[in-house]
Write an enzyme that holds these catalytic residues in place. Sequence first.
Site, PDB file in Angstrom:
ATOM      1  N   GLY A  71     -13.155   9.063  71.535  1.00 13.17           N
ATOM      2  CA  GLY A  71     -14.558   9.335  71.264  1.00 13.17           C
ATOM      3  C   GLY A  71     -15.276   8.110  70.713  1.00 13.17           C
ATOM      4  O   GLY A  71     -16.420   7.834  71.076  1.00 13.17           O
ATOM      5  N   ASN A 151     -19.188  17.194  62.514  1.00 13.92           N
ATOM      6  CA  ASN A 151     -17.760  17.442  62.285  1.00 13.92           C
ATOM      7  C   ASN A 151     -17.468  18.014  60.905  1.00 13.92           C
ATOM      8  O   ASN A 151     -16.467  18.687  60.711  1.00 13.92           O
ATOM      9  CB  ASN A 151     -16.959  16.155  62.504  1.00 13.92           C
ATOM     10  CG  ASN A 151     -17.559  14.941  61.819  1.00 13.92           C
ATOM     11  OD1 ASN A 151     -18.723  14.601  62.046  1.00 13.92           O
ATOM     12  ND2 ASN A 151     -16.792  14.306  60.968  1.00 13.92           N
ATOM     13  N   GLN A 179     -17.440  17.123  68.888  1.00 15.25           N
ATOM     14  CA  GLN A 179     -17.134  18.424  68.278  1.00 15.25           C
ATOM     15  C   GLN A 179     -17.706  19.596  69.074  1.00 15.25           C
ATOM     16  O   GLN A 179     -17.337  20.745  68.851  1.00 15.25           O
ATOM     17  CB  GLN A 179     -17.666  18.488  66.835  1.00 15.25           C
ATOM     18  CG  GLN A 179     -16.927  17.600  65.859  1.00 15.25           C
ATOM     19  CD  GLN A 179     -15.473  18.009  65.651  1.00 15.25           C
ATOM     20  OE1 GLN A 179     -15.053  19.123  65.977  1.00 15.25           O
ATOM     21  NE2 GLN A 179     -14.678  17.100  65.116  1.00 15.25           N
ATOM     22  N   GLY A 200     -10.503  13.756  73.817  1.00 13.75           N
ATOM     23  CA  GLY A 200      -9.441  14.689  74.183  1.00 13.75           C
ATOM     24  C   GLY A 200      -8.804  15.417  73.009  1.00 13.75           C
ATOM     25  O   GLY A 200      -8.621  16.635  73.049  1.00 13.75           O
ATOM     26  N   HIS A 201      -8.489  14.666  71.951  1.00 14.24           N
ATOM     27  CA  HIS A 201      -7.680  15.281  70.890  1.00 14.24           C
ATOM     28  C   HIS A 201      -8.444  16.281  70.029  1.00 14.24           C
ATOM     29  O   HIS A 201      -7.864  16.934  69.171  1.00 14.24           O
ATOM     30  CB  HIS A 201      -6.989  14.208  70.036  1.00 14.24           C
ATOM     31  CG  HIS A 201      -7.867  13.490  69.063  1.00 14.24           C
ATOM     32  ND1 HIS A 201      -7.870  13.795  67.722  1.00 14.24           N
ATOM     33  CD2 HIS A 201      -8.741  12.475  69.213  1.00 14.24           C
ATOM     34  CE1 HIS A 201      -8.716  12.983  67.101  1.00 14.24           C
ATOM     35  NE2 HIS A 201      -9.250  12.173  67.979  1.00 14.24           N
ATOM     36  N   THR A 237      -5.942  -0.314  83.094  1.00 15.38           N
ATOM     37  CA  THR A 237      -5.181   0.681  83.846  1.00 15.38           C
ATOM     38  C   THR A 237      -5.339   2.052  83.212  1.00 15.38           C
ATOM     39  O   THR A 237      -5.259   2.192  81.997  1.00 15.38           O
ATOM     40  CB  THR A 237      -3.695   0.272  83.904  1.00 15.38           C
ATOM     41  OG1 THR A 237      -3.617  -0.996  84.556  1.00 15.38           O
ATOM     42  CG2 THR A 237      -2.862   1.287  84.662  1.00 15.38           C
ATOM     43  N   CYS A 325     -12.085   8.802  49.175  1.00 14.82           N
ATOM     44  CA  CYS A 325     -11.761   7.894  48.103  1.00 14.82           C
ATOM     45  C   CYS A 325     -12.141   6.479  48.487  1.00 14.82           C
ATOM     46  O   CYS A 325     -11.577   5.902  49.402  1.00 14.82           O
ATOM     47  CB  CYS A 325     -10.268   7.964  47.839  1.00 14.82           C
ATOM     48  SG  CYS A 325      -9.937   8.130  46.114  1.00 14.82           S
TER      49      CYS A 325
END
Length: 399
Positions: A71, A151, A179, A200-201, A237, A325
Amino acid sequence: MKTIYLDNNATTQVDPAVFEAIKPYFTELYGNPSSMHRFGGQVGVTIKEARSSVAKLLNCDSDEIIFTSCGSESDNTAIRSALNSRPDKRHIITTAVEHPAVLSFCKFLEKKENYEVTYLGTDERGRLDLDEYRKAISPDTAIVSVMWANNETGNIHPIEEMAQIARDNGVIFHTDAVQAVGKVSIDLKSSAVDMLSLSGHKLHAPKGVGALYVRKGLMFRPLLIGGHQERSRRAGTENTTGIIALGKACELAAKNMETENTVVSRLRDKLEAGLLAAIPDSKVNGDPENRLPNTTNISFGYVEGEAILLMMDQLGIAASSGSACTSGSLEPSHVLKAMSVPFTFAHGSIRFSLSRFNTEEEIDFVIENLPPIIENLRKMSPFSAEKEGLACTGPGSMQ
Ligand SMILES: *Cc1c(COP(=O)(O)O)cnc(C)c1O
């Protein structure tokens, strides 16, 4: 110990069907899709099918989809392309609540390359002001980049309306829909969105693959220059397994999104209502009327988010906190800051993000076990705004 995974806006489990679909491409079918021989060519055919599955989910054409590595790459590519294709224009409009993939890049462009950037603010629910947006557009504006869904809070922004306003003013419109894709129905053919990023994830494909939609006819300048992959729009590739996985994940999303949303939002609502009822001084951050079905961001006043996370972790519950943090002190998230969430509440904010893999039992477990955790933490360390040097485990921010 079993993990109760409520951090799906950070990353998701690869769907077993997605994993099954890509296995052969790690073992037997390892050809290069650009090769002249049939061995590589058959992989090329599968990539073509994957591209078509992604396009179908977004209702656009296959050749409007460029596969990328994530992303963040899609976001950077979109913004850079707009700026490079309109070198005379020096103004960017974005929001104060973007993901770092857009926000940090815009800050970089502002500081290092002298672009002028407008960061649209939000109200206390995280809603954007369309009048502020309209007023910000100028003849010098090259691109507007606004995330489809946030998100941290799950807030859904009025992207179609904002894209149309940009088009009416001749400005390129990009949306970070990382999202939103798979959770919100998207119809690019009937929208004025020029570019859209996805990853994708975040929708049950593996990490390391993303896509960028670029409207046909829009001038495009690639970020990666080299081989002729992706019709010379993104050299390198192809990540064949990632791309095939993304195609499969989009196919599953197109098929199941509606029914899944109903189930997931019911669990989310149950979790939210259960926690709010059991824990005094707790409140939801965001816009409950316009929110992703899987996300709730709840502030537990007068207690540290990071402490809550650690205690939940002991029970196998994984979620995120709304503070990061930085340099030894806890900074409330930029999103909650933009929403002017009071300090003592911003610090105790937790984001729960569900997926189709969560169960009712898991939600019941959290509703039962989180209230005593908060109660104990409040007893043990009464929150004080003056408190310095809060326990800090290292740098981090919400993904
Ligand atoms: C996760 C996320 C990104 C970044 O995607 P990656 O594939 O991890 O680079 C960008 N925008 C939003 C809104 C996200 O949630």
